[in-house]
Design a protein around this motif. Structure first.
Motif, mmCIF file in Angstrom:
data_model
loop_
_atom_site.group_PDB
_atom_site.id
_atom_site.type_symbol
_atom_site.label_atom_id
_atom_site.label_comp_id
_atom_site.label_asym_id
_atom_site.label_seq_id
_atom_site.Cartn_x
_atom_site.Cartn_y
_atom_site.Cartn_z
ATOM 1 N N GLN A 135 0.828 -1.205 0.000
ATOM 2 C CA GLN A 135 0.000 0.000 0.000
ATOM 3 C C GLN A 135 0.867 1.263 0.000
ATOM 4 N N ASP A 136 1.959 1.238 0.768
ATOM 5 C CA ASP A 136 2.874 2.382 0.773
ATOM 6 C C ASP A 136 3.490 2.601 -0.607
ATOM 7 N N LYS A 137 3.847 1.514 -1.260
ATOM 8 C CA LYS A 137 4.431 1.638 -2.599
ATOM 9 C C LYS A 137 3.412 2.142 -3.610
ATOM 10 N N ILE A 138 2.149 1.735 -3.428
ATOM 11 C CA ILE A 138 1.095 2.226 -4.319
ATOM 12 C C ILE A 138 0.912 3.729 -4.136
ATOM 13 N N LYS A 139 0.918 4.178 -2.850
ATOM 14 C CA LYS A 139 0.802 5.609 -2.581
ATOM 15 C C LYS A 139 1.982 6.370 -3.186
ATOM 16 N N TRP A 140 3.188 5.815 -3.023
ATOM 17 C CA TRP A 140 4.377 6.458 -3.584
ATOM 18 C C TRP A 140 4.281 6.528 -5.107
ATOM 19 N N ALA A 141 3.807 5.438 -5.720
ATOM 20 C CA ALA A 141 3.669 5.411 -7.178
ATOM 21 C C ALA A 141 2.639 6.435 -7.641
ATOM 22 N N ASP A 142 1.513 6.543 -6.882
ATOM 23 C CA ASP A 142 0.494 7.539 -7.231
ATOM 24 C C ASP A 142 1.061 8.949 -7.116
ATOM 25 N N SER A 143 1.846 9.175 -6.047
ATOM 26 C CA SER A 143 2.456 10.494 -5.851
ATOM 27 C C SER A 143 3.420 10.815 -6.988
ATOM 28 N N MET A 144 4.234 9.826 -7.355
ATOM 29 C CA MET A 144 5.175 10.033 -8.449
ATOM 30 C C MET A 144 4.449 10.274 -9.759
ATOM 31 N N SER A 145 3.327 9.610 -9.925
ATOM 32 C CA SER A 145 2.545 9.798 -11.142
ATOM 33 C C SER A 145 1.993 11.215 -11.216
ATOM 34 N N GLU A 146 1.495 11.716 -10.061
ATOM 35 C CA GLU A 146 0.993 13.085 -10.030
ATOM 36 C C GLU A 146 2.112 14.084 -10.296
ATOM 37 N N ASN A 147 3.273 13.851 -9.665
ATOM 38 C CA ASN A 147 4.420 14.735 -9.899
ATOM 39 C C ASN A 147 4.844 14.712 -11.361
ATOM 40 N N ASP A 148 4.803 13.504 -11.957
ATOM 41 C CA ASP A 148 5.176 13.379 -13.360
ATOM 42 C C ASP A 148 4.196 14.129 -14.250
ATOM 43 N N LYS A 149 2.906 14.018 -13.917
ATOM 44 C CA LYS A 149 1.892 14.738 -14.702
ATOM 45 C C LYS A 149 2.098 16.245 -14.594
ATOM 46 N N LYS A 150 2.378 16.708 -13.361
ATOM 47 C CA LYS A 150 2.593 18.141 -13.158
ATOM 48 C C LYS A 150 3.839 18.619 -13.904
ATOM 49 N N HIS A 151 4.905 17.810 -13.816
ATOM 50 C CA HIS A 151 6.133 18.175 -14.522
ATOM 51 C C HIS A 151 5.905 18.216 -16.029
ATOM 52 N N ARG A 152 5.153 17.221 -16.533
ATOM 53 C CA ARG A 152 4.876 17.182 -17.962
ATOM 54 C C ARG A 152 4.063 18.404 -18.391
ATOM 55 N N LYS A 153 3.103 18.784 -17.525
ATOM 56 C CA LYS A 153 2.287 19.950 -17.842
ATOM 57 C C LYS A 153 3.138 21.210 -17.867
ATOM 58 N N ASP A 154 4.045 21.339 -16.886
ATOM 59 C CA ASP A 154 4.935 22.512 -16.850
ATOM 60 C C ASP A 154 5.815 22.568 -18.092
ATOM 61 N N VAL A 155 6.346 21.406 -18.488
ATOM 62 C CA VAL A 155 7.192 21.373 -19.685
ATOM 63 C C VAL A 155 6.403 21.764 -20.929
ATOM 64 N N GLU A 156 5.176 21.236 -21.036
ATOM 65 C CA GLU A 156 4.355 21.563 -22.203
ATOM 66 C C GLU A 156 4.017 23.046 -22.240
ATOM 67 N N GLU A 157 3.752 23.632 -21.073
ATOM 68 C CA GLU A 157 3.464 25.064 -21.027
ATOM 69 C C GLU A 157 4.689 25.881 -21.439
ATOM 70 N N LYS A 158 5.866 25.440 -20.965
ATOM 71 C CA LYS A 158 7.085 26.154 -21.353
ATOM 72 C C LYS A 158 7.361 26.014 -22.842
ATOM 73 N N VAL A 159 7.095 24.847 -23.393
ATOM 74 C CA VAL A 159 7.280 24.637 -24.828
ATOM 75 C C VAL A 159 6.364 25.557 -25.615
ATOM 76 N N GLU A 160 5.102 25.699 -25.157
ATOM 77 C CA GLU A 160 4.158 26.585 -25.831
ATOM 78 C C GLU A 160 4.625 28.033 -25.752
ATOM 79 N N GLU A 161 5.162 28.402 -24.585
ATOM 80 C CA GLU A 161 5.684 29.766 -24.446
ATOM 81 C C GLU A 161 6.838 30.017 -25.401
#
Length: 260
Positions: A190-216
């Motif tokens: 369960q701890d690993k699942i939570k960590w994986a979910d957290s990493m997934s959210e961080n990855d999504k946020k990072h990807r969104k930031d990169v895409e926004e910077k690319v658009e800029e």
């Protein structure tokens, strides 16, 4: 009918017979019949009957010991105590040897032929394999593979025997340890699942930031391109005017002829 149901029906039959026995000789006869039956391999229910346990204080105590032997012992146990037990009939000897194989199959997944021949007092491999096939596998108490090249019996299934005194407590402790380990493993998962979910959210946020910077960057490059093109057009326009002026200066002037 599977072996469990068959055992249950036979146990009920002999429990009723033993409970109805009115004296020690009659009860001893029931014990002999039960331990001789070719399809019965469990005896703890009969052994737990009060009137059976009362044989301890009678001249028929050896029959109670024999029943205990069939519930928990093996062929070598009988040989070590044969002088204190009733003489076994051929059907009982066969049964005790079957129970010996069952006990070994519960403990080990690979049974060497040499060990089996020693435990069963068998003199050759052919006799041993015939016994394993005809008296054990066909009886449904074990399943496995005979490996003649490696000279062993590979166990795939073994029916359970009666629990020995003290074995239940060990089984409960083993199951408790397994449960505790499983719970700890579940928490870790369960701890690993939570960590994986957290990493997934961080990855999504990072990807969104990169895409926004690319658009800029794209917008900046597009604007820079437009500004550059406008500046280039101005330069070309100014250059065109200079060239016209230069061309005009380079043209030969007409000479005027005097009027006569």
């Amino acid at each position: 009918m599977d072996i469990e149901q068959r055992q249950s029906d036979l146990i009920d039959h002999f429990v009723k017979q033993a409970s109805a026995a009115s004296n020690a000789p009659a009860l001893s006869s029931v014990i002999v019949d039960a331990t001789s039956h070719p399809l019965l391999f469990a005896f703890s229910e009969i052994l737990a009957l009060p009137n059976v346990l009362q044989l301890e204080a009678t001249d028929n105590k050896s029959y109670l010991d024999m029943l205990r032997l069939f519930a928990h012992g093996i062929w070598s146990d009988y040989k070590s105590n044969a002088d204190r037990l009733p003489q076994l009939a051929p059907d009982q000897i066969l049964k005790l040897k079957q129970l010996t194989v069952l006990t070994l199959a519960e403990t080990y997944k690979v049974l060497p032929y040499d060990q089996l021949m020693q435990e069963l007092d068998v003199t050759n491999v052919r006799e041993l394999e015939d016994f394993l096939i005809n008296e054990c596998m066909y009886a449904g108490i074990v399943r496995g593979k005979l490996d003649q090249l490696r000279r062993c019996f590979e166990v795939q299934f073994a029916a359970g025997r009666d629990l020995r005194p003290g074995q239940l407590g060990n089984m409960i402790q083993t199951l408790s340890n397994w449960l505790s380990t499983s719970e700890n493993m579940l928490v870790s998962i369960q701890d690993k699942i939570k960590w994986a979910d957290s990493m997934s959210e961080n990855d999504k946020k990072h990807r969104k930031d990169v895409e926004e910077k690319v658009e800029e960057v794209k917008k900046s490059l597009f604007k820079a391109d437009i500004d550059f093109r406008g500046h280039e057009e101005e330069i070309c326009s100014e250059s065109g005017g200079v060239m016209d002026f230069e061309e005009e200066r380079s043209r030969p002037k007409r000479r005027r002829h005097p009027i006569s």
